[in-house]
Design an enzyme around this catalytic site. Structure first.
Site, PDB file in Angstrom:
ATOM      1  N   ARG A 191       0.871  -1.271  -0.015  1.00 27.09           N
ATOM      2  CA  ARG A 191      -0.265   0.175  -0.200  1.00 27.09           C
ATOM      3  C   ARG A 191       0.953   1.338  -0.094  1.00 27.09           C
ATOM      4  NH1 ARG A 191      -3.266  -3.523  -1.022  1.00 27.09           N
ATOM      5  NH2 ARG A 191      -5.261  -3.844   0.046  1.00 27.09           N
ATOM      6  N   CYS A 208     -10.895  -1.058   3.324  1.00 23.91           N
ATOM      7  CA  CYS A 208     -10.171  -1.644   4.776  1.00 23.91           C
ATOM      8  C   CYS A 208      -9.720  -0.345   5.339  1.00 23.91           C
ATOM      9  CB  CYS A 208      -9.064  -2.732   4.105  1.00 23.91           C
ATOM     10  SG  CYS A 208      -9.773  -4.546   4.009  1.00 23.91           S
ATOM     11  N   GLU A 211      -4.913   2.346   7.021  1.00 24.64           N
ATOM     12  CA  GLU A 211      -4.549   2.012   5.659  1.00 24.64           C
ATOM     13  C   GLU A 211      -5.056   3.370   5.008  1.00 24.64           C
ATOM     14  OE1 GLU A 211      -6.198   0.312   1.882  1.00 24.64           O
ATOM     15  OE2 GLU A 211      -5.899  -1.537   3.103  1.00 24.64           O
TER      16      GLU A 211
HETATM   17  N1  EPU Z   1     -11.626 -12.462   8.663  1.00 22.08           N
HETATM   18  C1  EPU Z   1     -12.477 -12.589   9.716  1.00 22.08           C
HETATM   19  N2  EPU Z   1     -13.408 -11.852  10.185  1.00 22.08           N
HETATM   20  C2  EPU Z   1     -13.825 -10.510   9.407  1.00 22.08           C
HETATM   21  C3  EPU Z   1     -12.968 -10.422   8.179  1.00 22.08           C
HETATM   22  C4  EPU Z   1     -11.962 -11.407   7.877  1.00 22.08           C
HETATM   23  O1  EPU Z   1     -12.138 -13.639  10.519  1.00 22.08           O
HETATM   24  O2  EPU Z   1     -14.470  -9.841   9.694  1.00 22.08           O
HETATM   25  C5  EPU Z   1     -10.663 -13.271   8.251  1.00 22.08           C
HETATM   26  C6  EPU Z   1     -11.010 -14.025   6.816  1.00 22.08           C
HETATM   27  O3  EPU Z   1     -11.723 -15.314   7.169  1.00 22.08           O
HETATM   28  C7  EPU Z   1      -9.691 -14.424   6.265  1.00 22.08           C
HETATM   29  C8  EPU Z   1      -8.858 -13.500   6.867  1.00 22.08           C
HETATM   30  O4  EPU Z   1      -9.422 -12.744   8.048  1.00 22.08           O
HETATM   31  O5  EPU Z   1      -9.226 -15.571   7.028  1.00 22.08           O
HETATM   32  C9  EPU Z   1      -8.385 -12.389   5.632  1.00 22.08           C
HETATM   33  O6  EPU Z   1      -9.582 -11.738   5.341  1.00 22.08           O
HETATM   34  P1  EPU Z   1      -9.776 -11.361   3.877  1.00 22.08           P
HETATM   35  O7  EPU Z   1      -9.670 -12.589   2.806  1.00 22.08           O
HETATM   36  O8  EPU Z   1     -11.237 -10.814   3.565  1.00 22.08           O
HETATM   37  O9  EPU Z   1      -8.539 -10.539   3.490  1.00 22.08           O
HETATM   38  P2  EPU Z   1      -8.153  -9.205   4.091  1.00 22.08           P
HETATM   39  O10 EPU Z   1      -6.609  -9.422   4.631  1.00 22.08           O
HETATM   40  O11 EPU Z   1      -9.065  -8.785   5.188  1.00 22.08           O
HETATM   41  C10 EPU Z   1      -7.232  -8.048   2.144  1.00 22.08           C
HETATM   42  C11 EPU Z   1      -7.185  -6.511   1.748  1.00 22.08           C
HETATM   43  C12 EPU Z   1      -8.278  -6.074   0.935  1.00 22.08           C
HETATM   44  C13 EPU Z   1      -8.315  -6.963  -0.082  1.00 22.08           C
HETATM   45  C14 EPU Z   1      -8.685  -8.546   0.398  1.00 22.08           C
HETATM   46  C15 EPU Z   1      -8.915  -9.326  -0.989  1.00 22.08           C
HETATM   47  C16 EPU Z   1      -5.629  -5.282   3.235  1.00 22.08           C
HETATM   48  C17 EPU Z   1      -5.725  -4.395   4.426  1.00 22.08           C
HETATM   49  N3  EPU Z   1      -6.879  -5.760   2.549  1.00 22.08           N
HETATM   50  O12 EPU Z   1      -8.165  -8.182   3.017  1.00 22.08           O
HETATM   51  O13 EPU Z   1      -8.242  -4.999   0.538  1.00 22.08           O
HETATM   52  O14 EPU Z   1      -9.727  -6.619  -0.998  1.00 22.08           O
HETATM   53  O15 EPU Z   1      -7.554  -8.831   0.959  1.00 22.08           O
HETATM   54  O16 EPU Z   1      -7.713  -9.692  -1.535  1.00 22.08           O
HETATM   55  O17 EPU Z   1      -4.756  -5.440   2.791  1.00 22.08           O
HETATM   56  C18 EPU Z   1      -8.493  -2.374   0.840  1.00 22.08           C
HETATM   57  O18 EPU Z   1      -7.315  -2.236   0.798  1.00 22.08           O
HETATM   58  O19 EPU Z   1      -9.198  -1.538   1.034  1.00 22.08           O
HETATM   59  C19 EPU Z   1      -9.079  -3.864   0.746  1.00 22.08           C
HETATM   60  C20 EPU Z   1     -10.390  -4.101   0.818  1.00 22.08           C
END
Ligand code: EPU
Length: 327
Positions: free
Chosen positions: A196, A245, A315
């Site tokens: 990012r 996020c 972020e």
């Molecule tokens: N999870 C939970 N509870 C929640 C949300 C997530 O337990 O309420 C768990 C999920 O089950 C999973 C893990 O956390 O095991 C990761 O969740 P997810 O796959 O949704 O990915 P993330 O790391 O939360 C990242 C990026 C997103 C991007 C997604 C999909 C960051 C901060 N976030 O989310 O980017 O869309 O991967 O690739 O890097 C953004 O930058 O605004 C954004 C939304």
């Protein structure tokens, strides 16, 4: 005295009169097609839909007009803030003390395939349109950008990522304008990019980029992959207004999982709410203010720090301000 020392400082507060003077001095140097306004409301230009107005706002229609704006801002000691699709920022309720520049005019939304297989895209091109045009042309490798509600410039500045892909994975070079108004093209290999983050675009403005597709395929296959990502996103991310996020993922961890494990889903300040769908999103349930969102950010950080011992770092940008001043 150096030139730097003679220039007014951008952080000096300016009166309504000095904003009016700045506006009146710059306007005659811009072409008639360039939108240039005072006290432009920003909430509706963002996906979070909170916050106040830009003291001065511009949608330049050419490189020359962008140069006029940046050089004037420098002379007058006015801070410049780029606005993309407004999907990764929170505008404070008292607005932005500066010149907000959006490359929203179609002049910045080019998509031009080249003979060598690469494609030149304008900074103002929406990622959604980039994906649609790439699919039509059978270009593979941009599918992960589907559904990120931003434009190319914002995605470069933030090195946006989703579904395991990163913007800079597909970049060959970036054309930018420095804050002094000079245009340069930088090869990816000379740029400093991370999670990012892109150091070279911290103060400079992306104008265009050359992107290299991974390979080519038929349009139907590219479309199928995009649809799969789109379904995944719809299942796991909220549809209400949000800024994406809120926090960066800590190393080897997930901010969403941590916040969820602290029982914070549904926590609310005014109309700002920790999403029930994904805990790393704060959604606007209707009439949230920036103050509501910031207070909720503070509360979430404090709870995660108290329960998990992890300091979450925002972020999203707090537009025109520093997070450390409000957290
Ligand atoms: N999870 C939970 N509870 C929640 C949300 C997530 O337990 O309420 C768990 C999920 O089950 C999973 C893990 O956390 O095991 C990761 O969740 P997810 O796959 O949704 O990915 P993330 O790391 O939360 C990242 C990026 C997103 C991007 C997604 C999909 C960051 C901060 N976030 O989310 O980017 O869309 O991967 O690739 O890097 C953004 O930058 O605004 C954004 C939304």
């Amino acid at each position: 005295m150096t030139v730097e020392q003679r220039l007014p400082r951008v952080d000096e507060p300016k009166s309504a009169e000095s904003w009016a003077e700045f506006f009146a001095a710059v306007k005659p140097g811009l072409s008639a097609r360039t939108k240039f306004t005072r006290e432009e409301p920003l909430a509706t230009k963002t996906t979070m839909r909170v916050g106040g107005a830009a003291r001065v706002y511009a949608e330049p229609t050419s490189v020359a007009d962008l140069q006029v704006l940046l050089r004037a801002a420098r002379t007058w000691g006015v801070a410049v803030h780029m606005l993309g699709r407004g999907s990764n920022l929170i505008v404070p309720d008292d607005g932005v003390e500066g010149l907000v520049v959006a490359l929203a005019h179609e002049a910045w939304a080019g998509f031009a395939p080249r003979g060598d297989g690469c494609v030149t895209v304008g900074a103002g091109l929406r990622l959604k349109n980039l994906c649609g045009l790439a699919a039509k042309a059978g270009l593979v490798g941009f599918e992960f950008l589907e559904g990120i509600p931003g434009n190319v410039g914002g995605a470069l500045r933030m090195n946006a990522g989703a579904m395991g892909g990163w913007m800079f994975d597909v970049v060959e070079d970036v054309s930018l304008m420095t804050i002094e108004g000079d245009v340069r093209t930088l090869a990816k290999a000379t740029m400093h990019v991370g999670y990012r983050h892109c150091a070279e675009l911290h103060d400079a403005i992306a104008l265009a980029a050359v992107l290299r597709p991974a390979t080519t395929s038929d349009a139907e296959a590219v479309k199928r992959q995009m649809d799969a990502y789109s379904r995944k996103r719809h299942e796991s991310q909220p549809r209400e207004p949000s800024a994406g996020c809120i926090f960066k993922n800590p190393p080897e961890n997930s901010a969403g999982r941590l916040i969820d494990a602290c029982g914070l889903k549904g926590a609310r300040v005014g109309d700002a709410e920790v999403s029930l769908t994904h805990a790393n999103f704060i959604v606007n349930r209707g009439s949230a203010t920036a103050a509501d969102v910031l207070e909720l950010v503070r509360q979430v950080r404090a709870r995660v720090q108290a329960i998990k011992g992890v300091d979450l770092e925002p972020e999203v940008l707090l537009y025109g301000k520093n997070w450390k001043d409000v957290l």
